[in-house]
Design an enzyme around this catalytic site. Sequence first.
Site, PDB file in Angstrom:
ATOM      1  N   HIS A  53       0.850  -1.187   0.000  1.00 37.88           N
ATOM      2  CA  HIS A  53       0.000   0.000   0.000  1.00 37.88           C
ATOM      3  C   HIS A  53       0.887   1.239   0.000  1.00 37.88           C
ATOM      4  O   HIS A  53       2.112   1.146   0.172  1.00 37.88           O
ATOM      5  CB  HIS A  53      -0.957  -0.005   1.213  1.00 37.88           C
TER       6      HIS A  53
HETATM    7  P1  TYD Z   1      -1.417  -2.630   7.819  1.00 35.48           P
HETATM    8  O1  TYD Z   1      -0.901  -1.248   7.981  1.00 35.48           O
HETATM    9  O2  TYD Z   1      -2.207  -2.944   6.576  1.00 35.48           O
HETATM   10  O3  TYD Z   1      -0.213  -3.664   7.979  1.00 35.48           O
HETATM   11  P2  TYD Z   1       0.970  -4.102   6.983  1.00 35.48           P
HETATM   12  O4  TYD Z   1       1.257  -2.989   6.045  1.00 35.48           O
HETATM   13  O5  TYD Z   1       2.128  -4.400   7.878  1.00 35.48           O
HETATM   14  O6  TYD Z   1       0.531  -5.335   6.267  1.00 35.48           O
HETATM   15  O7  TYD Z   1      -2.294  -2.992   9.109  1.00 35.48           O
HETATM   16  C1  TYD Z   1      -2.812  -4.296   9.308  1.00 35.48           C
HETATM   17  C2  TYD Z   1      -4.087  -4.152  10.124  1.00 35.48           C
HETATM   18  O8  TYD Z   1      -3.778  -3.626  11.425  1.00 35.48           O
HETATM   19  C3  TYD Z   1      -5.093  -3.220   9.493  1.00 35.48           C
HETATM   20  O9  TYD Z   1      -6.299  -3.904   9.275  1.00 35.48           O
HETATM   21  C4  TYD Z   1      -5.339  -2.130  10.490  1.00 35.48           C
HETATM   22  C5  TYD Z   1      -4.602  -2.515  11.742  1.00 35.48           C
HETATM   23  N1  TYD Z   1      -3.777  -1.405  12.265  1.00 35.48           N
HETATM   24  C6  TYD Z   1      -4.288  -0.606  13.272  1.00 35.48           C
HETATM   25  O10 TYD Z   1      -5.430  -0.786  13.735  1.00 35.48           O
HETATM   26  N2  TYD Z   1      -3.521   0.406  13.762  1.00 35.48           N
HETATM   27  C7  TYD Z   1      -2.274   0.647  13.289  1.00 35.48           C
HETATM   28  O11 TYD Z   1      -1.570   1.581  13.775  1.00 35.48           O
HETATM   29  C8  TYD Z   1      -1.757  -0.185  12.238  1.00 35.48           C
HETATM   30  C9  TYD Z   1      -0.377   0.043  11.666  1.00 35.48           C
HETATM   31  C10 TYD Z   1      -2.544  -1.200  11.759  1.00 35.48           C
END
Ligand code: TYD
Length: 138
Positions: A53
């Site tokens: 993303h």
């Molecule tokens: P995401 O940022 O998509 O993780 P990555 O890029 O490491 O795969 O986050 C994964 C899930 O965690 C997403 O559904 C939302 C949650 N999340 C939070 O609730 N708060 C946060 O600060 C972060 C980073 C993620």
Amino acid sequence: MILNRPSLINFGSMGSSELGYISVAEGNKLFPFQIKRVYWTYFTPQNVIRGRHAHRRLEQIIFAISGVIDCETEMIDGQIVRFRLDEPNMGLFLPINCWHEMKFSHAAVLMCLASMEYDETDYIRDYSEFKKVRENEN
Ligand code: TYD
């Protein structure tokens, strides 16, 4: 400090092999933004790719506190740069509109210093939408 490309920042380390080391992120020394949130990820299986993303307004600095993290970045002009994080004192700055994908070694721990609180509407999770940002900016 203004950064608009993904870049490695060396936070330095204090200590010795006998004692161990400390690295510090303090005030706005070395920092392009004020820290509003810290999160960390761990126990990521080696066959998983995280990230995939970009963010509209969020800036981040990620560290491999333990283990090795390979991060591929793509900016809206199409420039792709790959980084290997394998030293706990090295942070990778991720600017806005930076598509990033990460792979983790066994037991790698990622720590992230972020410029904003969590906001799902700030995410661009669809690669074709990210490419449209590129078209709109050019
Ligand atoms: P995401 O940022 O998509 O993780 P990555 O890029 O490491 O795969 O986050 C994964 C899930 O965690 C997403 O559904 C939302 C949650 N999340 C939070 O609730 N708060 C946060 O600060 C972060 C980073 C993620």
